[in-house]
Design a protein around this motif. Sequence first.
Motif, PDB file in Angstrom:
ATOM      1  N   ARG A  44      27.996  47.969  41.807  1.00  0.00           N
ATOM      2  CA  ARG A  44      28.385  46.731  41.131  1.00  0.00           C
ATOM      3  C   ARG A  44      29.036  47.113  39.816  1.00  0.00           C
ATOM      4  N   PHE A  45      29.837  46.216  39.285  1.00  0.00           N
ATOM      5  CA  PHE A  45      30.495  46.466  38.003  1.00  0.00           C
ATOM      6  C   PHE A  45      29.725  45.768  36.888  1.00  0.00           C
ATOM      7  N   LEU A  46      29.629  46.457  35.760  1.00  0.00           N
ATOM      8  CA  LEU A  46      28.872  45.939  34.627  1.00  0.00           C
ATOM      9  C   LEU A  46      29.747  44.948  33.862  1.00  0.00           C
ATOM     10  N   THR A  47      29.880  43.764  34.444  1.00  0.00           N
ATOM     11  CA  THR A  47      30.715  42.724  33.862  1.00  0.00           C
ATOM     12  C   THR A  47      30.325  41.374  34.450  1.00  0.00           C
ATOM     13  N   GLU A  48      30.622  40.333  33.718  1.00  0.00           N
ATOM     14  CA  GLU A  48      30.424  38.978  34.229  1.00  0.00           C
ATOM     15  C   GLU A  48      31.725  38.388  34.758  1.00  0.00           C
ATOM     16  N   LYS A  49      32.824  39.118  34.622  1.00  0.00           N
ATOM     17  CA  LYS A  49      34.116  38.645  35.102  1.00  0.00           C
ATOM     18  C   LYS A  49      34.190  38.752  36.615  1.00  0.00           C
ATOM     19  N   ASN A  50      35.028  37.926  37.212  1.00  0.00           N
ATOM     20  CA  ASN A  50      35.296  38.035  38.637  1.00  0.00           C
ATOM     21  C   ASN A  50      36.138  39.272  38.896  1.00  0.00           C
ATOM     22  N   ILE A  51      35.805  39.987  39.953  1.00  0.00           N
ATOM     23  CA  ILE A  51      36.537  41.191  40.324  1.00  0.00           C
ATOM     24  C   ILE A  51      37.499  40.849  41.456  1.00  0.00           C
ATOM     25  N   ASN A  52      38.766  41.215  41.271  1.00  0.00           N
ATOM     26  CA  ASN A  52      39.746  41.054  42.344  1.00  0.00           C
ATOM     27  C   ASN A  52      39.503  42.181  43.346  1.00  0.00           C
ATOM     28  N   PHE A  53      38.872  41.846  44.465  1.00  0.00           N
ATOM     29  CA  PHE A  53      38.424  42.853  45.416  1.00  0.00           C
ATOM     30  C   PHE A  53      39.579  43.711  45.932  1.00  0.00           C
ATOM     31  N   GLN A  54      40.681  43.094  46.295  1.00  0.00           N
ATOM     32  CA  GLN A  54      41.793  43.843  46.867  1.00  0.00           C
ATOM     33  C   GLN A  54      42.400  44.810  45.859  1.00  0.00           C
ATOM     34  N   VAL A  55      42.555  44.352  44.618  1.00  0.00           N
ATOM     35  CA  VAL A  55      43.105  45.221  43.583  1.00  0.00           C
ATOM     36  C   VAL A  55      42.145  46.371  43.291  1.00  0.00           C
ATOM     37  N   MET A  56      40.852  46.046  43.155  1.00  0.00           N
ATOM     38  CA  MET A  56      39.845  47.078  42.908  1.00  0.00           C
ATOM     39  C   MET A  56      39.855  48.120  44.020  1.00  0.00           C
ATOM     40  N   LYS A  57      39.918  47.652  45.246  1.00  0.00           N
ATOM     41  CA  LYS A  57      39.942  48.546  46.403  1.00  0.00           C
ATOM     42  C   LYS A  57      41.125  49.511  46.335  1.00  0.00           C
ATOM     43  N   ASN A  58      42.301  48.990  46.026  1.00  0.00           N
ATOM     44  CA  ASN A  58      43.488  49.829  45.971  1.00  0.00           C
ATOM     45  C   ASN A  58      43.433  50.833  44.823  1.00  0.00           C
TER      46      ASN A  58
END
Length: 201
Positions: A44-58
Motif C-alpha cells: 500500500r502507499f503511505l498516502t490518503e490520495k487516490n492512486i491511479n492504478f494504471q499509471v502506477m502499474k506502468n
Amino acid sequence: MESNVMSLEAMYARLAMEEEEGGGEVEGVTENVQQQPTFVLIGRFLTEKNINFQVMKNVLASIWRPREGMDFYDLGGLRYSFIFYHALDLQKVIEGGPWTFEQSLLLYHKLEANEDAHTIQLNKMEIWVQVYDLPVGMISEKLLEGIGNYVGTFVKSDPQNIQGGWRVFYRIRVVMDVNTPIKRRMKLKREGGAWSWIIEE
C-alpha cells in the motif's frame, strides 16, 4: 484468488461422478499442466490520495524491469499485489527499496503461505541507514547490529563496511515502523567510560 496466486506446484485433480440411478462410477485425471511459480508482494502507499492504478502499474514496471515479467492487481482497500515469476526479480525489488510513486512511500510485505493479503499489517519498511561518527577502533559487526536494533530491527550490514580503512559513514539495513518516530542520535559508551554521540541518517 489467493490459492491461484500462491500455487507453487502443478495441481492434480481427480473427478469422481456417480450416476443417480445406475450407481456407475467414472473417474478422470486432468492433464499435468505445469504452472509457473509465483512470488508475491502485498503493498500500500503511505498516502490518503487516490492512486491511479494504471499509471502506477506502468511506472513501477518500467523501474523494476523484472526479467521474467510480473502482474499487478488492485485488491481494494488501497491494497495492491505485485506478482513476480522469479525469486531474483522479487529479491531485487525488496533489497532495492524503499520505493515511491508520486512522492508516496510504498509499504510492502512478502506474502507467505496461509497469509491473508487483506489483513496483513502494512506499516513497516526496509531501508538503508547511514551511521556517522563511529569512534575509531570500536567498529564491529556486533556494534552495527546493536545500532540497527536501536533504530529499528537489524536486517544486515553492507559487506563493504568492514572492508578497507576508515569510512565517513557505515550502512546498515533495518526494518522500521512508519508509526514510530525516527531515532537520529544514539549515545555510545567508549572503553574507559567516555561517551560519544553517533548520528543515523
